[in-house]
Design an enzyme around this catalytic site. Structure first.
Site, short mmCIF file in Angstrom:
data_model
loop_
_atom_site.label_atom_id
_atom_site.label_comp_id
_atom_site.label_asym_id
_atom_site.label_seq_id
_atom_site.Cartn_x
_atom_site.Cartn_y
_atom_site.Cartn_z
N ASP A 97 45.61 48.55 16.37
CA ASP A 97 45.71 47.44 15.41
C ASP A 97 46.38 46.20 15.98
O ASP A 97 47.04 45.46 15.26
CB ASP A 97 46.46 47.88 14.13
CG ASP A 97 45.88 49.14 13.53
OD1 ASP A 97 44.64 49.28 13.56
OD2 ASP A 97 46.66 49.98 13.03
N GLY A 152 44.86 43.65 17.16
CA GLY A 152 44.01 42.47 16.99
C GLY A 152 43.02 42.35 18.14
O GLY A 152 42.58 41.25 18.49
N LYS A 153 42.65 43.49 18.71
CA LYS A 153 41.69 43.48 19.83
C LYS A 153 40.35 42.90 19.41
O LYS A 153 39.69 42.23 20.18
CB LYS A 153 41.45 44.91 20.35
CG LYS A 153 42.66 45.55 20.97
CD LYS A 153 42.38 46.98 21.40
CE LYS A 153 42.17 47.94 20.25
NZ LYS A 153 43.31 48.16 19.38
N LYS A 161 39.47 40.50 17.48
CA LYS A 161 39.34 39.05 17.58
C LYS A 161 39.25 38.60 19.04
O LYS A 161 38.45 37.73 19.38
CB LYS A 161 40.54 38.39 16.89
CG LYS A 161 40.36 36.92 16.83
CD LYS A 161 41.51 36.17 16.29
CE LYS A 161 41.41 34.78 16.87
NZ LYS A 161 42.53 33.95 16.54
N GLY A 213 38.74 50.38 13.69
CA GLY A 213 38.18 49.41 12.76
C GLY A 213 38.57 48.01 13.20
O GLY A 213 39.74 47.69 13.25
N HIS A 214 37.59 47.24 13.60
CA HIS A 214 37.85 45.86 13.99
C HIS A 214 37.41 44.94 12.88
O HIS A 214 36.29 45.07 12.40
CB HIS A 214 37.05 45.48 15.24
CG HIS A 214 37.53 46.12 16.49
ND1 HIS A 214 36.86 46.03 17.68
CD2 HIS A 214 38.62 46.86 16.73
CE1 HIS A 214 37.53 46.68 18.60
NE2 HIS A 214 38.59 47.21 18.05
N THR A 219 42.72 59.69 10.56
CA THR A 219 41.82 58.89 9.73
C THR A 219 40.82 59.79 8.99
O THR A 219 39.98 59.29 8.25
CB THR A 219 41.04 57.88 10.60
OG1 THR A 219 40.36 58.62 11.62
CG2 THR A 219 41.98 56.88 11.25
N GLN A 270 41.88 51.73 19.53
CA GLN A 270 43.24 52.26 19.44
C GLN A 270 44.15 51.58 20.49
O GLN A 270 43.88 50.45 20.86
CB GLN A 270 43.27 53.78 19.59
CG GLN A 270 42.73 54.54 18.38
CD GLN A 270 41.23 54.72 18.37
OE1 GLN A 270 40.63 54.98 19.40
NE2 GLN A 270 40.62 54.58 17.23
N THR A 278 45.68 59.92 19.09
CA THR A 278 44.29 60.24 18.83
C THR A 278 43.81 61.18 19.93
O THR A 278 44.61 61.63 20.76
CB THR A 278 43.44 58.94 18.70
OG1 THR A 278 42.15 59.32 18.23
CG2 THR A 278 43.32 58.19 20.02
N THR A 336 40.37 50.81 8.65
CA THR A 336 39.51 51.97 8.40
C THR A 336 39.92 52.70 7.13
O THR A 336 39.08 53.11 6.34
CB THR A 336 39.58 52.95 9.60
OG1 THR A 336 39.15 52.24 10.75
CG2 THR A 336 38.69 54.16 9.40
N PRO A 358 48.84 51.34 4.15
CA PRO A 358 49.82 50.34 4.60
C PRO A 358 50.34 50.71 5.98
O PRO A 358 50.60 51.88 6.25
CB PRO A 358 50.94 50.44 3.55
CG PRO A 358 50.73 51.72 2.84
CD PRO A 358 49.29 52.10 2.98
N LEU A 380 50.94 35.62 16.28
CA LEU A 380 52.21 34.91 16.43
C LEU A 380 52.54 34.14 15.15
O LEU A 380 53.69 34.04 14.74
CB LEU A 380 52.13 33.96 17.64
CG LEU A 380 53.43 33.26 18.02
CD1 LEU A 380 54.48 34.26 18.45
CD2 LEU A 380 53.19 32.24 19.14
N ASP A 381 51.51 33.62 14.49
CA ASP A 381 51.70 32.82 13.27
C ASP A 381 52.34 33.63 12.15
O ASP A 381 52.96 33.07 11.25
CB ASP A 381 50.35 32.26 12.79
CG ASP A 381 49.29 33.34 12.66
OD1 ASP A 381 49.07 34.07 13.65
OD2 ASP A 381 48.71 33.49 11.57
P1 IMP Z 1 42.60 60.24 14.47
O1 IMP Z 1 42.24 59.39 15.64
O2 IMP Z 1 41.82 59.96 13.24
O3 IMP Z 1 42.61 61.71 14.81
O4 IMP Z 1 44.13 59.90 14.09
C1 IMP Z 1 45.20 60.21 14.97
C2 IMP Z 1 46.29 59.16 14.88
O5 IMP Z 1 45.83 57.94 15.45
C3 IMP Z 1 46.71 58.82 13.46
O6 IMP Z 1 48.09 58.51 13.44
C4 IMP Z 1 45.88 57.60 13.15
O7 IMP Z 1 46.45 56.81 12.13
C5 IMP Z 1 45.92 56.90 14.49
N1 IMP Z 1 44.78 56.01 14.69
C6 IMP Z 1 43.50 56.36 14.97
N2 IMP Z 1 42.73 55.27 15.10
C7 IMP Z 1 43.52 54.21 14.91
C8 IMP Z 1 43.30 52.79 14.95
O8 IMP Z 1 42.19 52.28 15.20
N3 IMP Z 1 44.40 52.01 14.70
C9 IMP Z 1 45.62 52.54 14.47
N4 IMP Z 1 45.87 53.83 14.42
C10 IMP Z 1 44.84 54.67 14.65
#
Ligand code: IMP
Length: 434
Positions: free
Chosen positions: A13, A15-16, A18, A40-41, A128, A240, A255, A318, A322, A350-351
């Site tokens: 997360d 911000g890749k 963008k 999720g981008h 997820t 990730q 992950t 995704t 929060p 940064l903003d």
């Molecule tokens: P999984 O990849 O769904 O098995 O989740 C394993 C861990 O990685 C969990 O803590 C998820 O919230 C985290 N995670 C998986 N994908 C992302 C992502 O794109 N952004 C942030 N955390 C992620």
């Protein structure tokens, strides 16, 4: 620069999306190499706002080849829905290619992911629930199915059935989840006919999925080797972040794929020696998703975290969960730099710090016991930098930033690596290139 990789330096997360969207405008090929629909981008451009889980961000550049590489786990339900949405908004899929070697997330992987999380109870990873752990477990156990297997119906049927029966037995006998199958199959649209649910699922694979996906399947590594030979510009799009990497992340709360620079090669077929530039994406602060108990040394006090979460809309792309909020942690960023050897950093959001009078940055740790590699026993040492308390959203020139914001940027680059890109807002053009 022929081959560039964009890698997350924190817990995802960063911000890749963008940064990749912006760089993809000048690329000939963009490749996703790891993860799956757990990523999720969010991309905002002239065609609208998109949340992409599997299709590479290069899809918005009509002259760019877009590859879902062998290291990605593909859920065909999600991929096809994403492709349909893109088509409906006028985005061409002509240049999309899916690696024949990419593993398929099967319905049983999702069920197992959910059951495993339920069993972990308070110690849940907070996955997820997209089937990621089980699909990569099958890959390593050599019991998975790959996208290319859809081209061989007999092989696919035999191995699908084996996998299905094994997972069904595990769910029923180990996890005692007899009813979960029926519920899930109903949701998945499988008919309960005389052929049995497995046969119905197989029909769906062949009647719906195979037909829609078939034209896009190919041996993508060969396309990439050709692109390297012709010195095309290739972008490896990370998902990730380094701290979620299966080997170097905060195991077991990680992950199940390699999200660092080594994974970029393994998940695409591009030799490591051909990667010329590694861009580390770092958010100006830190976020983490997953359950509360997971170590997060620089986590903010609740009130500060809540304020920033609302201001910056820090909710998972995704899952909508929060995100936990923390200050920038240079110990972890240095660690990520060690693993990836970033050519330079791209600093994002940064903003979002503009409201703060003082901004703590973690520059070291006091270890309360053993300096644990899962960060459980460390206490951060902070330096407080002055805030700028002026809006900087949309700023495009480094010299237009307030001195305190410049100081924040320089403080990081003096300690880690040059910062050549700074994102100052959600739109593609909200950025500073140095
Ligand atoms: P999984 O990849 O769904 O098995 O989740 C394993 C861990 O990685 C969990 O803590 C998820 O919230 C985290 N995670 C998986 N994908 C992302 C992502 O794109 N952004 C942030 N955390 C992620």
């Amino acid at each position: 620069m022929p081959v560039t990789a964009v890698i997350g330096s924190q817990w995802g997360d960063e911000g890749k999306g963008k940064i990749v969207d912006f760089l993809a405008q000048e690329m000939d090929v963009v490749v996703r190499f790891s993860g799956g629909p757990n990523a999720g981008h969010t991309i905002i451009n002239d065609k609208g706002e998109f949340k992409l889980h599997l299709v590479p961000s290069g899809i918005f550049n009509p002259s760019c080849e877009c590859i879902i590489g062998n290291g990605v786990a593909v859920d065909l339900d999600i991929l096809i829905a994403e492709m349909n949405e893109l088509r409906s908004k006028g985005v061409s899929l002509e240049k999309l290619k899916i690696s024949s070697r990419a593993h398929l997330i099967l319905p049983q992987h999702i069920l197992l992911d959910i059951a495993q999380e339920q069993r972990r109870g308070q110690k849940e990873i907070g996955t997820t629930r997209r089937g990621i752990g089980p699909v990569f477990a099958d890959k390593a156990a050599r019991t998975g199915l790959r996208v290319g297997d859809l081209r061989e119906p007999d092989y696919f049927r035999e191995h699908f059935l084996q996998n299905y029966l094994e997972k069904k037995a595990i769910l029923e006998k180990v996890y005692r989840q007899e009813t979960i199958w029926q519920k899930f199959l109903h949701r998945f649209g499988a008919r309960r006919d005389e052929l049995g649910p497995a046969q119905a699922l197989l029909e769906k694979y062949f009647d719906i999925y195979q037909k829609q996906i078939f034209p896009y399947i190919c041996d993508t590594e060969e396309i990439l080797w050709g692109a390297i030979d012709s010195e095309a510009d290739i972008l490896l799009e990370g998902a990730q972040g380094t701290l979620l990497d299966i080997d170097f992340g905060t195991y077991p709360n990680v992950t199940s794929s390699s999200c660092n620079i080594a994974g970029a090669s393994q998940g695409s077929g591009i030799p490591p020696s051909k990667i010329n530039r590694v861009i580390g994406v770092v958010k100006a602060y830190t976020t983490r998703v997953g359950s509360k108990g997971q170590p997060f040394p620089t986590e903010m006090q609740e009130e500060e975290g809540n304020t920033l979460r609302e201001l910056a809309h820090e909710y998972g792309a995704t899952t909508g969960r929060p995100r936990r909020l923390g200050w920038l942690d240079l110990m972890l960023l240095r660690y990520a730099h060690r693993i990836n050897n970033f050519t330079y950093l791209a600093l994002t959001r940064l903003d979002n710090l503009s409201h703060l009078a003082k901004i703590p940055v973690c520059v070291g740790y006091v270890s309360k016991g053993r300096l644990s590699f899962n960060l459980a026993d460390v206490e951060p040492i902070y330096v407080e930098l002055p805030g700028w308390q002026k809006p900087i959203e949309g700023c495009r020139d480094f010299n237009d930033l307030p001195p305190e914001a410049k100081n924040y940027v320089e403080f990081i680059e003096e300690r880690i690596a040059p910062i050549n890109l700074i994102s100052t807002g959600p739109r593609r053009e909200d950025r500073i290139v140095r």
